[in-house]
Structure formats: structure tokens, C-alpha cells
Design an enzyme around this catalytic site. Structure first.
Site, short mmCIF file in Angstrom:
data_model
loop_
_atom_site.label_atom_id
_atom_site.label_comp_id
_atom_site.label_asym_id
_atom_site.label_seq_id
_atom_site.Cartn_x
_atom_site.Cartn_y
_atom_site.Cartn_z
N LYS A 5 0.87 -1.18 0.00
CA LYS A 5 0.00 0.00 0.00
C LYS A 5 0.90 1.22 0.00
CE LYS A 5 -4.15 1.80 2.31
NZ LYS A 5 -3.93 3.23 2.27
N ARG A 11 -3.27 9.04 -5.15
CA ARG A 11 -3.96 8.19 -6.12
C ARG A 11 -3.99 8.87 -7.48
NH1 ARG A 11 -8.11 4.39 -4.47
NH2 ARG A 11 -8.55 3.03 -6.22
N PHE A 66 -1.62 -0.47 -10.22
CA PHE A 66 -2.14 -1.69 -9.61
C PHE A 66 -3.44 -2.20 -10.24
CE2 PHE A 66 -2.84 1.87 -6.59
CZ PHE A 66 -4.22 1.97 -6.66
P1 ATP Z 1 -6.11 5.76 4.00
O1 ATP Z 1 -6.05 6.97 4.81
O2 ATP Z 1 -5.93 4.49 4.72
O3 ATP Z 1 -5.33 5.84 2.71
P2 ATP Z 1 -8.34 6.24 2.49
O4 ATP Z 1 -9.70 6.48 2.99
O5 ATP Z 1 -7.56 7.36 1.90
O6 ATP Z 1 -7.57 5.61 3.64
P3 ATP Z 1 -8.59 3.62 1.62
O7 ATP Z 1 -9.78 3.13 0.94
O8 ATP Z 1 -8.54 3.29 3.02
O9 ATP Z 1 -8.43 5.15 1.39
O10 ATP Z 1 -7.28 3.06 0.98
C1 ATP Z 1 -7.16 3.07 -0.37
C2 ATP Z 1 -6.08 4.02 -0.78
O11 ATP Z 1 -4.82 3.39 -0.71
C3 ATP Z 1 -6.28 4.32 -2.22
O12 ATP Z 1 -7.03 5.49 -2.35
C4 ATP Z 1 -4.93 4.45 -2.81
O13 ATP Z 1 -4.62 5.81 -2.93
C5 ATP Z 1 -4.01 3.83 -1.79
N1 ATP Z 1 -3.23 2.68 -2.30
C6 ATP Z 1 -1.90 2.57 -2.19
N2 ATP Z 1 -1.45 1.43 -2.70
C7 ATP Z 1 -2.53 0.76 -3.16
C8 ATP Z 1 -2.70 -0.51 -3.79
N3 ATP Z 1 -1.68 -1.31 -4.05
N4 ATP Z 1 -3.96 -0.89 -4.11
C9 ATP Z 1 -5.01 -0.07 -3.85
N5 ATP Z 1 -4.91 1.14 -3.25
C10 ATP Z 1 -3.68 1.56 -2.90
#
Ligand code: ATP
Length: 551
Positions: free
Chosen positions: A243, A248, A330
């Protein structure tokens, strides 16, 4: 359609505080609206003239609107400004100086687009004149809402979900709302949704897929309380992926390449280096999901904060050199005319591997197929070594759930590791070489418990997190390497370390939980262990097998 009809609708909505009533007013209105007009009516009701991702800005400030109102009514600008300050509402101000005529929605819509398009030296005056022209033909009620739309201050309390709800009631049935919402996640453009529904009904809505140039709402991750839940929520095997803690990026590669943020903003201009790299590394027309990360000259990942410097409009070329970035791809959501979001992840990933040729700047996310929690933990430890954010665990059979937080993607981060109430004193019996930021020292230590009955050491966990950088590099001199496995150690073939140590040092460790493990000879593993401190203890005084069995 007359703009006055919309103005009457807005007046009604403005005076309604009940959501149900609001939806009914809207759906009644949409039922009566001609199909051709529905698209523009939907945009305007959200105070927009295009979808948000289209980046169409009217570029009007309060003072410009005041000038236009004064110009339209042939009034003194200072007086209008005073009035605006007193009323605190551009709508009410415009209303007082409006004309007598009425406008059509078409004229309003087209003129607002002309205002948005006005650029260059004279653009300010041009925008003011265009708005003044509209206001001079508007009745008071029309002027009220027109002025508010122009300043992005419509205040109707209507959101995009309200419009979807009302459209569902007007053109389909209430239950169709789910379909509409799903389509809106794939195509977040209320105009396109309204048009498609009006002309093709719910069947056409169901066919909406990904297209180059229309950013889709990102899929999000669910959380689990403990890693054992993965087996029930997803089922092994799973893909475990690093991660990345960057930003994004949704890549749309057609004739042009466009990059969109998670909020669907066009961020192409911030990353011309990535655009060039994509041209070279990616085949065909496609839509990719990825994360952009700051990296050092060797390609090691750097902290997220550094990336913030790339959020800029100026000096971009200078910052390309100052803050180099790499893109970790990804997922693929569309390829050469075909929307892939309903395909299972394993198929999408196979396509992704075919179309992306990895380069220094474009990479596929680090991943591994796992059949148990030990394997998940291994990749997790590797990402912690990189200074990474944890892992995302993905269902091989899952579709791409646009805008949804479901069980097809589950995140697991170091901070979820809450810790057991008790700590463990473990014997260090070996280590694994570090990579990336940990190159030159150890990435993880192999730790064991003591089986007092058999006088043996049994492996229990790989310890990689909780060390400060200084402590990490001090590890090199702390241990005395030996050339063979310590005699009293029992170890499974699957977790052989790179170096062996004489079992001498005892480390105090906390962890998330203890679970069964076929890979550790203790029969159990401490999940997500964290270093606390070194103990002045003999290895035989370490935590015993009996103690952990009693947990
Ligand atoms: P967090 O603060 O944990 O990032 P969030 O609410 O921003 O939470 P989540 O749904 O929890 O988002 O986590 C997904 C985010 O992780 C995605 O928006 C992306 O930007 C990031 N990410 C990083 N690496 C990956 C991966 N390998 N696959 C999917 N998402 C990833």
C-alpha cells in the site's frame, strides 16, 4: 424551456427542509421536463454547467458580478456594492436590479459556457458583459438564481444523490436508484446520466462502462479487526500488495494522456514527466489505477510529505528534478474499447501485465499471491522496511467496485496493530538481509520462544518493526553470526533466515495477536510484532512455549 420554470423550481426547493418533499418536487419537475432539456436542468440544479471533472470554471468573483448587475440595470456600481454588502446575498442583490424579460435555459447555459471560455487579457470585461447581457433580459426571480449560480452559491440543499433519487422516481422506479448510483460512480457526470436515462431507460444505464476521459470513482478498501478474518471475508488465495502512501492517480490514455486525482480533479499538468513515461511504457488506449510516489535517485520510496511539493502550477520543470516521482500501477479498468470493471481482478491483472512494460518511472505495485497469514505478514514486513504504509489484500475474483468500500480490497496498516496486553521476551536466532532503506542492515530478526520441557528454541515470529533507524544499524554489531543453525533451534524450511545467530540476546516484543501457524515450530505465531527493548535475560529465561499455549 424557460429559465423561469427552473427559477420557480429553485424557489420551491429553497423553501423546503424535508428531503422527501424535496425529492418529490424534483421528480415531478423532471417528469415534466422534455428529454432534451433534462441534461442541462440537472447540471444547473447542482449549480454546474458541466461535470466537476471537466474543470469548467466560470471564473467570476463577487466584484465582477456586482459590476455586471450594475451594468445590466444602468445603476451606480458603488451603490450596488453597498447593497450587496448589506444583503450579503448576490441573488437578492441581482433581483433588485433585474430586467423584465425571460430567458430560455438554452440561452443561459450557452452564455455561461461562453463566460467560462473567455480567456486572455480582456477576459474579465468579456465575462462581465456577457453576464450583464443575461441579467438585463432576466426577470427578478431568474436574476436571483442566475447570480447565485455564477458565484457558485446556489444554496438549494440539493446534492448529486438527491438528483439521482429524483431521476429514479421520475424515469424508472425507486429501486433503480441503486443502478443509477452505480452508473454515477462509473461516470460521475449528472448530465450524461440524466440524458442516458431519459433516452434509453434503466437498461441503457446498466450498460454505462468506463471510457477514456471520464474519470471513475475510485475503489476503496475495507478494514478487518485481525488478519485471520481474511480467510472468511475473502478466502485464500489472495493477492497481497504494497500500500503506497502517495497520491492516487487514475491514468486515462487515449489520443491524449490525462491524469485524475482521487477527487477526480485533472492533475495532468502537475506530472508531465509521468505523462511522458506512460507514453513509453504503456501500450494501447487504457484507463489505469495507480499511486504516484516520491522516490530518491535509487528509486527508494520517500515519505508522502515530499510529494506535496509537486502540487503546484508554476516551476514544474524545476520540481520534476527536485522531487522525482514514480508511478506504481495496480489495476486496469479499460483497454482498447472495452470496459473491464466487471471482469474479475485476476483477469484485469493479466491484461495489466501485458500492457505495462516496467521502466524506472512506471512500475507495477509490489505484490505476491498468499495462501496464509504468514505470507501476508511477510509482505507487510517488507513494506514496513520500505517505510511503506502497509498492505492491501485483494480478492482474485472481485470486480472493480467503483466508489465502494467492500470486501474485495482490504487494507492492513501498522497502526491497526493494537497490541496484546502482555509482552513477550524472545530469543533472537537469526536474521534476514534488509533491502531499500534497510540495505546494509537487517530487515527482520527471527525470534523464538523457549520450550523448557525439551530444552529447545522454537520460532515464533519475524520482528521487523518498532526499531528506530539508529537501533536498526546498531543491530549489525550486536549479534555474533554463526555459520550453521543453532543446535537447539527447531525451524521449518519455509522461513530459513539469511544469517544465524547464537541464541544469546533476548528482546521484548509486543504484537497484535497470537494465531496458529504451520510455518513456525512453536505451532503459533505472534502477528505484527513490534520491538520494545532489549532485556538482560538469559535465553532460557525467555517466554516459554507453555506460556504462549496458555494465552
Ligand atoms: P487511507 O487513509 O488508509 O489511505 P483512504 O480512505 O484514503 O484511507 P482507503 O480506501 O482506506 O483510502 O485506501 C485506499 C487508498 O490506498 C487508495 O485510495 C490508494 O490511494 C491507496 N493505495 C496505495 N497502494 C494501493 C494498492 N496497491 N492498491 C489499492 N490502493 C492503494
Amino acid at each position: 424551456m424557460k429559465f423561469l420554470e427552473l427559477a420557480h423550481l429553485y424557489e420551491k426547493l429553497e423553501n423546503t427542509s424535508s428531503y422527501i418533499a424535496m425529492r418529490e418536487i424534483l421528480s415531478d419537475f423532471f417528469k415534466k421536463t422534455q428529454k432534451e432539456e433534462l441534461e442541462n436542468a440537472a447540471y444547473l440544479t447542482l449549480g454546474q454547467i458541466a461535470s466537476q471533472y471537466a474543470d469548467v470554471n466560470l471564473g467570476m468573483a463577487d466584484k465582477m458580478a456586482v459590476k455586471a448587475i450594475a451594468m445590466a440595470g444602468g445603476e451606480n456600481e458603488k451603490e450596488v456594492l453597498q447593497q450587496f454588502k448589506k444583503l450579503g446575498d448576490i441573488g437578492k442583490t441581482a433581483e433588485k436590479h433585474a430586467g423584465k424579460g425571460t430567458l430560455t435555459v438554452k440561452t443561459v447555459f450557452e452564455t455561461l459556457h461562453k463566460i467560462a471560455q473567455a480567456e486572455g487579457g480582456q477576459s474579465r470585461d468579456k465575462k462581465i458583459k456577457l453576464l450583464a447581457g443575461l441579467l438585463s433580459q432576466a426577470s427578478p426571480l431568474e436574476a436571483r438564481y442566475l447570480a447565485r449560480i455564477v458565484l457558485g452559491d446556489l444554496r438549494l440543499g440539493v446534492g448529486d444523490k438527491t438528483i439521482l433519487d429524483a431521476l429514479a422516481t421520475a424515469y424508472a422506479h425507486k429501486e433503480a436508484r441503486k443502478e443509477l448510483e452505480h452508473a454515477y460512480n462509473i461516470c460521475p457526470d449528472i448530465g450524461i446520466i440524466a440524458r442516458t436515462l431519459a433516452h434509453g431507460g434503466i437498461n441503457s444505464i446498466k450498460k454505462i462502462g468506463v471510457e477514456v476521459g471520464v474519470p471513475i470513482q475510485s475503489m476503496l478498501c475495507q478494514r478487518v479487526k485481525n488478519i485471520e478474518e481474511i480467510e472468511h471475508k475473502i478466502g485464500y488465495p489472495v493477492i497481497v500488495e504494497e500500500k503506497y502512501d502517495g497520491e492516487r492517480v487514475q491514468v486515462h490514455k487515449g489520443k491524449k494522456i490525462k491524469l485524475y486525482s482521487r477527487r477526480l480533479e485533472d492533475i495532468t499538468l502537475q506530472f508531465p514527466d509521468i505523462v511522458q513515461a506512460i507514453k513509453k511504457a504503456v501500450k494501447g488506449n487504457c484507463v489505469l489505477d495507480s499511486e504516484v510516489m516520491p522516490v530518491d535517485a535509487k528509486g527508494n520510496l520517500l515519505p508522502f510529505q515530499i510529494l506535496m511539493q509537486r502540487r503546484r502550477k508554476y516551476d514544474i520543470q524545476e520540481y520534476i528534478k527536485k522531487v522525482p516521482v514514480a508511478l506504481f500501477v495496480f489495476d486496469v479498468l479499460y483497454v482498447n474499447g472495452k470496459s473491464l470493471i466487471r471482469e474479475k481482478y485476476s483477469k484485469r491483472y493479466a491484461i495489466l501485465k501485458r500492457i505495462v512494460k516496467q521502466t524506472g518511472q512506471i512500475k507495477l505495485a509490489l505484490q505476491k499471491t498468499c495462501k496464509d497469514s504468514d505470507c501476508i505478514e511477510d509482505l507487510f514486513n517488507k513494506t514496513v522496511e520500505h517505510g511503506g504504509e502497509g498492505v492491501v489484500i485483494k480478492n482474485l475474483h472481485g470486480p472493480y467496485d467503483a466508489g465502494a468500500r467492500g470486501w474485495n480490497w482490504v487494507k492492513w496498516k501498522p497502526e491497526y496493530v493494537k497490541g496484546l496486553r502482555d509482552t513477550f521476551d524472545l530469543v533472537v536466532v537469526g536474521a534476514y538481509h534488509g533491502k531499500g532503506r534497510r540495505a546494509g542492515t537487517y530487515g527482520a530478526l527471527l525470534c523464538a520462544v523457549y520450550d523448557a520441557k525439551k530444552d529447545k528454541f522454537l520460532t515464533f515470529c519475524k520482528l521487523g518493526s518498532g526499531f528506530k533507524d539508529k537501533e536498526l544499524f546498531a543491530l549489525l554489531n550486536k549479534f555474533k553470526k554463526i555459520t550453521h543453525k543453532p543446535a537447539r533451534l527447531e525451524i521449518a524450511k519455509t522461513i530459513m533466515p539469511d544469517v544465524w545467530f547464537d541464541p544469546r540476546f533476548v528482546v521484548e516484543v509486543t504484537g497484535a495477536e497470537i494465531t496458529k501457524s504451520p510455518n513456525h515450530t512453536a505451532g503459533y505465531a505472534l502477528r505484527f510484532p513490534r520491538f520494545l527493548r532489549w532485556r538482560e535475560k538469559k535465553p532460557e529465561q525467555a517466554t516459554t512455549l507453555k506460556e504462549i499455549l496458555g494465552f
